[in-house]
Design an enzyme around this catalytic site. Structure first.
Site, PDB file in Angstrom:
ATOM      1  N   ILE A   1       5.464  -4.650  13.894  1.00  0.00           N
ATOM      2  CA  ILE A   1       6.097  -3.427  12.950  1.00  0.00           C
ATOM      3  C   ILE A   1       6.193  -2.702  11.609  1.00  0.00           C
ATOM      4  O   ILE A   1       4.371  -3.183  11.522  1.00  0.00           O
ATOM      5  CB  ILE A   1       7.165  -4.286  11.768  1.00  0.00           C
ATOM      6  CG1 ILE A   1       6.427  -5.880  11.556  1.00  0.00           C
ATOM      7  CG2 ILE A   1       8.453  -4.672  12.858  1.00  0.00           C
ATOM      8  CD1 ILE A   1       7.455  -6.516  10.096  1.00  0.00           C
TER       9      ILE A   1
ATOM     10  N   ASN B   1       0.753  -1.087   0.198  1.00  0.00           N
ATOM     11  CA  ASN B   1      -0.284  -0.047  -0.020  1.00  0.00           C
ATOM     12  C   ASN B   1       0.440   0.694   0.164  1.00  0.00           C
ATOM     13  O   ASN B   1       2.262   0.968   0.428  1.00  0.00           O
ATOM     14  CB  ASN B   1      -0.775  -0.027   0.979  1.00  0.00           C
ATOM     15  CG  ASN B   1      -0.620   0.419   2.323  1.00  0.00           C
ATOM     16  OD1 ASN B   1      -0.671   2.008   2.684  1.00  0.00           O
ATOM     17  ND2 ASN B   1       0.281   0.199   3.175  1.00  0.00           N
ATOM     18  N   ALA B   2       0.560   1.931  -0.437  1.00  0.00           N
ATOM     19  CA  ALA B   2       0.856   3.675  -0.550  1.00  0.00           C
ATOM     20  C   ALA B   2      -0.333   4.795  -0.356  1.00  0.00           C
ATOM     21  O   ALA B   2      -0.274   5.436  -0.887  1.00  0.00           O
ATOM     22  CB  ALA B   2       1.794   4.240  -1.678  1.00  0.00           C
TER      23      ALA B   2
ATOM     24  N   GLY C   1      -4.411  -6.897  11.070  1.00  0.00           N
ATOM     25  CA  GLY C   1      -4.736  -5.184   9.891  1.00  0.00           C
ATOM     26  C   GLY C   1      -4.799  -6.405   8.959  1.00  0.00           C
ATOM     27  O   GLY C   1      -6.136  -6.103   8.085  1.00  0.00           O
TER      28      GLY C   1
ATOM     29  N   CYS D   1       5.700   5.021   8.931  1.00  0.00           N
ATOM     30  CA  CYS D   1       4.898   4.521   7.504  1.00  0.00           C
ATOM     31  C   CYS D   1       6.063   4.846   6.421  1.00  0.00           C
ATOM     32  O   CYS D   1       7.210   5.754   6.831  1.00  0.00           O
ATOM     33  CB  CYS D   1       4.262   5.879   7.440  1.00  0.00           C
ATOM     34  SG  CYS D   1       3.578   5.988   5.654  1.00  0.00           S
TER      35      CYS D   1
HETATM   36  O1  RRO Z   1      -1.390   5.821   4.756  1.00  0.00           O
HETATM   37  C1  RRO Z   1       0.110   5.151   4.923  1.00  0.00           C
HETATM   38  O2  RRO Z   1      -0.040   4.860   3.721  1.00  0.00           O
HETATM   39  C2  RRO Z   1       0.248   4.528   5.589  1.00  0.00           C
HETATM   40  C3  RRO Z   1       0.744   4.437   6.639  1.00  0.00           C
HETATM   41 BR1  RRO Z   1       0.614   6.100   7.853  1.00  0.00          BR
HETATM   42  C4  RRO Z   1       1.878   4.114   7.458  1.00  0.00           C
HETATM   43  O3  RRO Z   1       2.254   3.729   8.735  1.00  0.00           O
HETATM   44  N1  RRO Z   1       2.038   2.857   7.047  1.00  0.00           N
HETATM   45  C5  RRO Z   1       1.921   1.691   5.423  1.00  0.00           C
HETATM   46  O4  RRO Z   1       2.093   0.775   5.342  1.00  0.00           O
HETATM   47  N2  RRO Z   1       1.115   2.973   5.288  1.00  0.00           N
END
Ligand code: RRO
Length: 305
Positions: free
Chosen positions: A189, A69-70, A263, A128
């Site tokens: 993590i 994910n981004a 998650g 992140c």
């Molecule tokens: O929102 C994100 O893209 C994101 C966050 Br804040 C995070 O802490 N970890 C992640 O994989 N995506």
């Protein structure tokens, strides 16, 4: 069912599972659904000072053994989020407010505002992997981790947990820094920095090009990180990364986690995953003679056997 109740950083939990930050935790309604599904505690989506739309699409790629994910920290900003948090509180389980910011001062201010909105504890997102100026860009430096934790502690009265990045040569150094700064607990993590390329299109799939890998693929990394941190600090650790079954949760606890977050498995299996994990943990404890969740914490370390 065996009693799974436990305590983490002074928070009483009916069981050691938590909804991890970033999945179905942006609205009061979805957090209430998690509470109804039996989760022990809820971590909110990471919230900043102002509204953010996040990164351009596509923001998620489904891979064989995980998700990339981004999202880019999309959130409504702390002021609007406060009403969602108030609704989530009706679920009767502890709510841990996750915050991110670009400076020590912003992060500490957000922690104070989260507490004011009703959060029972704060999770500092220092990890992140793909947001410019936030998360791991600050959280990869032990000095900054220490100073962020120190200031956040000065501005709050509830427990403060630091969520650490695995994208570093020594997560134990980051853990020691957070403990020195006064953090009450650690979360390990966050996602592993990665990317995926579409061969026909000859370009990265994610709009942001780089993203964070979560899900079953990262479980061995998470377990190793928790194991290393447990040997480095005294404060409690919450394990997260690829947990989808009772056995996964037990593995993290034996590495040293007091509680676990879920998650990606909520994304793939739905909210029922919490009650299934609890049932499976309970069965394991019965079959192996563990009377409480705490009895399993850290037993995989040689001096604990
Ligand atoms: O929102 C994100 O893209 C994101 C966050 Br804040 C995070 O802490 N970890 C992640 O994989 N995506």
């Amino acid at each position: 069912m065996t009693d799974l109740s436990t305590e983490v950083c002074g928070l009483r939990l009916r069981n050691p599972t938590m909804l991890a930050s970033g999945v179905l935790d942006e609205t009061g309604k979805s957090m209430l659904a998690a509470a109804r599904a039996g989760v022990g505690a809820i971590v909110t989506k990471s919230v900043g000072m102002d509204q953010r739309p996040g990164h351009p699409n596509p923001t998620i790629v489904e891979l064989e053994h995980g998700l990339l994910n981004a999202m880019g920290l999309p959130n409504p900003g702390i002021e609007l989020f406060s009403s969602e948090l108030k609704e989530a509180k009706k679920g009767g389980v502890p709510i841990i407010g996750s915050v991110f910011g670009g400076t020590e001062q912003d992060i500490a201010e957000l922690a104070a505002l989260m507490e004011k909105a009703g959060a029972d504890a704060i999770e500092l997102n220092l990890s992140c992997p793909h947001a410019k100026g936030y998360g791991a860009e600050l959280g990869s430096s032990p000095d900054r981790v220490e100073s962020i934790c120190r200031l956040a502690k000065q501005r709050t009265h509830v427990p403060v947990l630091a969520k650490l990045t695995p994208n570093t040569s020594s997560i134990a150094d980051l853990a020691r820094a957070a403990e020195k700064g006064g953090a009450d607990g650690l979360v390990a993590i966050n996602t592993l920095k990665g990317m995926a390329i579409d061969p026909e299109a000859r370009m990265p799939i994610l709009g942001n090009r780089f993203g964070g890998l979560s899900g079953p693929a990262i479980k061995p990394v998470g377990v190793r990180c928790v194991y290393e941190i447990y040997e480095a600090v005294e404060i409690p650790i919450v394990g997260v990364g690829g947990i989808a079954s009772g056995r996964d949760a037990v593995e993290y606890m034996m590495a040293g986690a007091t509680a676990v977050q879920v998650g990606t498995a909520v994304w793939t299996h739905g909210m029922d995953v919490f009650s299934r994990i609890c049932k499976e943990m309970s069965r394991f404890m019965k079959d192996n003679g563990y009377r409480s969740v705490a009895d399993m914490v850290g037993v995989a370390h040689p001096d604990k056997r």
